[in-house]
Enzyme design. Structure first.
Site, PDB file in Angstrom:
ATOM      1  N   GLU A  46       0.464  54.002  27.297  1.00 33.93           N
ATOM      2  CA  GLU A  46      -0.798  53.323  27.521  1.00 33.93           C
ATOM      3  C   GLU A  46      -1.969  54.110  26.952  1.00 33.93           C
ATOM      4  O   GLU A  46      -1.883  55.304  26.678  1.00 33.93           O
ATOM      5  CB  GLU A  46      -1.009  53.087  29.011  1.00 33.93           C
ATOM      6  N   CYS A  52      -8.878  57.032  25.280  1.00 34.54           N
ATOM      7  CA  CYS A  52      -7.994  58.054  25.844  1.00 34.54           C
ATOM      8  C   CYS A  52      -6.573  57.690  25.424  1.00 34.54           C
ATOM      9  O   CYS A  52      -6.062  56.629  25.819  1.00 34.54           O
ATOM     10  CB  CYS A  52      -8.131  58.074  27.365  1.00 34.54           C
ATOM     11  N   CYS A  72       5.741  62.657  30.988  1.00 33.91           N
ATOM     12  CA  CYS A  72       5.109  63.968  30.828  1.00 33.91           C
ATOM     13  C   CYS A  72       5.977  65.047  31.460  1.00 33.91           C
ATOM     14  O   CYS A  72       6.446  64.885  32.600  1.00 33.91           O
ATOM     15  CB  CYS A  72       3.728  63.968  31.486  1.00 33.91           C
ATOM     16  N   CYS A 101       2.490  67.284  37.102  1.00 35.85           N
ATOM     17  CA  CYS A 101       1.445  67.655  38.060  1.00 35.85           C
ATOM     18  C   CYS A 101       1.561  66.777  39.302  1.00 35.85           C
ATOM     19  O   CYS A 101       1.854  65.579  39.206  1.00 35.85           O
ATOM     20  CB  CYS A 101       0.063  67.522  37.427  1.00 35.85           C
ATOM     21  N   CYS A 106      -0.354  63.298  39.414  1.00 40.00           N
ATOM     22  CA  CYS A 106      -0.388  62.467  38.211  1.00 40.00           C
ATOM     23  C   CYS A 106       0.756  61.463  38.174  1.00 40.00           C
ATOM     24  O   CYS A 106       1.908  61.813  38.418  1.00 40.00           O
ATOM     25  CB  CYS A 106      -0.342  63.365  36.973  1.00 40.00           C
ATOM     26  N   GLY A 160       1.269  62.452  28.868  1.00 41.36           N
ATOM     27  CA  GLY A 160       1.859  63.555  28.139  1.00 41.36           C
ATOM     28  C   GLY A 160       0.988  64.795  28.066  1.00 41.36           C
ATOM     29  O   GLY A 160      -0.210  64.760  28.347  1.00 41.36           O
ATOM     30  N   GLU A 161       1.612  65.889  27.704  1.00 41.52           N
ATOM     31  CA  GLU A 161       0.944  67.169  27.454  1.00 41.52           C
ATOM     32  C   GLU A 161       0.836  67.336  25.939  1.00 41.52           C
ATOM     33  O   GLU A 161       1.841  67.606  25.265  1.00 41.52           O
ATOM     34  CB  GLU A 161       1.746  68.316  28.082  1.00 41.52           C
ATOM     35  N   SER A 215      -6.814  67.829  25.611  1.00 43.47           N
ATOM     36  CA  SER A 215      -6.671  68.360  26.966  1.00 43.47           C
ATOM     37  C   SER A 215      -5.288  68.974  27.133  1.00 43.47           C
ATOM     38  O   SER A 215      -4.285  68.421  26.677  1.00 43.47           O
ATOM     39  CB  SER A 215      -6.865  67.239  27.995  1.00 43.47           C
ATOM     40  N   SER A 240      -6.995  71.564  31.925  1.00 46.79           N
ATOM     41  CA  SER A 240      -6.795  70.955  33.241  1.00 46.79           C
ATOM     42  C   SER A 240      -6.547  72.084  34.230  1.00 46.79           C
ATOM     43  O   SER A 240      -5.407  72.494  34.461  1.00 46.79           O
ATOM     44  CB  SER A 240      -5.608  69.979  33.197  1.00 46.79           C
ATOM     45  N   LEU A 241      -7.610  72.591  34.812  1.00 44.34           N
ATOM     46  CA  LEU A 241      -7.546  73.778  35.660  1.00 44.34           C
ATOM     47  C   LEU A 241      -7.081  73.426  37.069  1.00 44.34           C
ATOM     48  O   LEU A 241      -6.063  73.914  37.549  1.00 44.34           O
ATOM     49  CB  LEU A 241      -8.920  74.449  35.688  1.00 44.34           C
ATOM     50  N   HIS A 242      -7.873  72.632  37.769  1.00 40.47           N
ATOM     51  CA  HIS A 242      -7.503  72.019  39.044  1.00 40.47           C
ATOM     52  C   HIS A 242      -7.294  72.968  40.227  1.00 40.47           C
ATOM     53  O   HIS A 242      -6.972  72.518  41.331  1.00 40.47           O
ATOM     54  CB  HIS A 242      -6.264  71.141  38.903  1.00 40.47           C
ATOM     55  N   ASN A 293      -8.235  60.094  41.749  1.00 37.86           N
ATOM     56  CA  ASN A 293      -8.025  58.660  41.618  1.00 37.86           C
ATOM     57  C   ASN A 293      -6.650  58.345  42.210  1.00 37.86           C
ATOM     58  O   ASN A 293      -5.629  58.665  41.601  1.00 37.86           O
ATOM     59  CB  ASN A 293      -8.077  58.265  40.140  1.00 37.86           C
ATOM     60  N   CYS A 303      -3.988  58.035  33.964  1.00 37.74           N
ATOM     61  CA  CYS A 303      -2.907  57.986  32.984  1.00 37.74           C
ATOM     62  C   CYS A 303      -1.550  57.803  33.652  1.00 37.74           C
ATOM     63  O   CYS A 303      -1.219  58.455  34.626  1.00 37.74           O
ATOM     64  CB  CYS A 303      -2.914  59.224  32.098  1.00 37.74           C
TER      65      CYS A 303
END
Length: 365
Positions: free
Chosen positions: A91, A104, A111, A115, A118, A161-162, A193, A216-218, A292, A335
């Site tokens: 997508e 995007c 992926c 995470c 995700c 994906g990464e 990213s 993507s620290l988080h 989200n 995503c």
């Protein structure tokens, strides 16, 4: 068969000459696909019927089938669901803001990072996308926008994906997207990213590209990061930050650190203080993203008070930060969500899984 959207001008000339065709057809084809956003051979009317029939047998165009386009209620976000030739789903998301038309795009099916928050990671990793499958997301969305006399202006590799785990395809797709003879999008309008693939960051530092890099620290520390990002076990935060610093030094580009705020996990003021300490003195911006929600994941979004307290700490520590306005909640815009829903809909075992809310009606591909 080859994929048309893996050819730059020189590649296309070589291909045509090998087929005994004239070089000037390369410019005609590029004009149709990249300037006029046409992916139907029959519409390329300045080419002979014989040549069109020949090319249709030798080149995949399009490589993606548009399954659906789902608009948000405010008309500012559109989720595109694509079917690949073998049937897998990926997508893209189109985000409209003022004059900007940001796409995007996905770089993998599923992926490998997995995470905790995700949807893409829930599907597991299937395969890397080829350069053509990445580029064509932009080509087809350009075609969709052309009906409104608009074009894609910005690209972010933040979909499924990464990106740095599909390094070669991503780099080739960036060069094609930014090629003046093809899509001609400025490198400075392209953002990649990563969850922190150190070897990929180091390679990107040497590419002589002017793209923006986002981490993507988080989490403000390695301990929390390992709980929500499995890749953190392989890539220590200290090594990642060193690689990011080197990217900034070499490219002179600012870094953005994305931080998904998860209620009760990483949203306490103490976490904000720790984050400020981690980023002290760095040339960067923190992009805070209230979570989200994703069906099947129990994590929650912090309330407005917690978000405000977190930002107050960062501002007090002179850490530049933004809080992303959440777009597309009503169309599962995070995503992987729509692909996950579609796969579930087609599976008898998952027939009871709720789909995206029905108030957002589909529009034509």
């Amino acid at each position: 068969m080859a994929d048309f959207c893996e050819f730059n001008y020189e590649d296309l000339v070589t291909f045509l000459q090998a087929q005994g065709e004239k070089e000037f057809h390369a410019k005609q084809l590029i004009n149709w696909v990249y300037q006029k956003s046409v992916t139907n051979w029959d519409e390329m009317t300045n080419l002979s019927k014989e040549l069109r029939a020949k090319l249709a047998k030798q080149l995949h165009l399009p490589t993606l089938e548009c399954v659906r386009v789902l608009p948000s209620a405010d008309g500012e976000t559109y989720k595109f669901l694509w079917k690949l030739r073998e049937g897998n789903l990926v997508e893209s998301v189109l985000i409209c803001s003022g004059d900007r038309r940001t796409v995007c795009i996905s770089s993998q099916v599923g992926c490998p990072a997995k995470c905790a928050f995700c949807a893409s990671g829930q599907q597991g990793f299937v395969r890397n996308l080829r350069p053509a499958e990445i580029v064509e997301q932009v080509v087809q969305i350009n075609a969709w926008l052309a009906k409104k006399e608009e074009r894609v202006s910005h690209i972010v590799y933040m979909g499924m994906g990464e990106p740095l785990k599909n390094y070669d395809s991503v780099i080739k797709s960036i060069r094609m997207i930014c090629d003046p003879s093809l899509l001609n999008i400025s490198q400075r309008r392209v953002t990649v990213s990563t969850v922190g693939v150190v070897e990929g960051i180091k390679r990107l530092t040497t590419e002589d590209l002017k793209v923006n890099l986002v981490l993507s620290l988080h989490a403000p520390n390695q301990h929390i990061r390992k709980k929500i990002i499995p890749y953190a076990r392989k890539y220590p935060l200290e090594d990642i930050m060193a690689a990011m610093d080197e990217y900034t030094k070499k490219t002179k580009r600012d870094i953005t650190y994305e931080y998904v705020l998860l209620a009760g996990v990483n949203d306490h003021p103490d976490h904000a203080h720790e984050l400020a300490h981690l980023l002290h003195g760095k040339q960067c911006t923190v992009n805070l993203i209230p979570y989200n929600p994703v069906i099947g994941i129990k994590l929650k979004r912090p309330d407005k008070k917690a978000i405000k307290q977190f930002r107050t700490v960062l501002f007090g520590s002179k850490v530049v930060n933004t809080c992303r306005y959440t777009k597309g909640d009503d169309i599962a815009a995070a995503c992987g969500q729509l692909a996950m829903h579609e796969a579930a809909k087609n599976s008898e075992a998952a027939s009871s899984l709720p789909m995206a809310p029905q108030e957002s009606s589909e529009v034509a591909c």
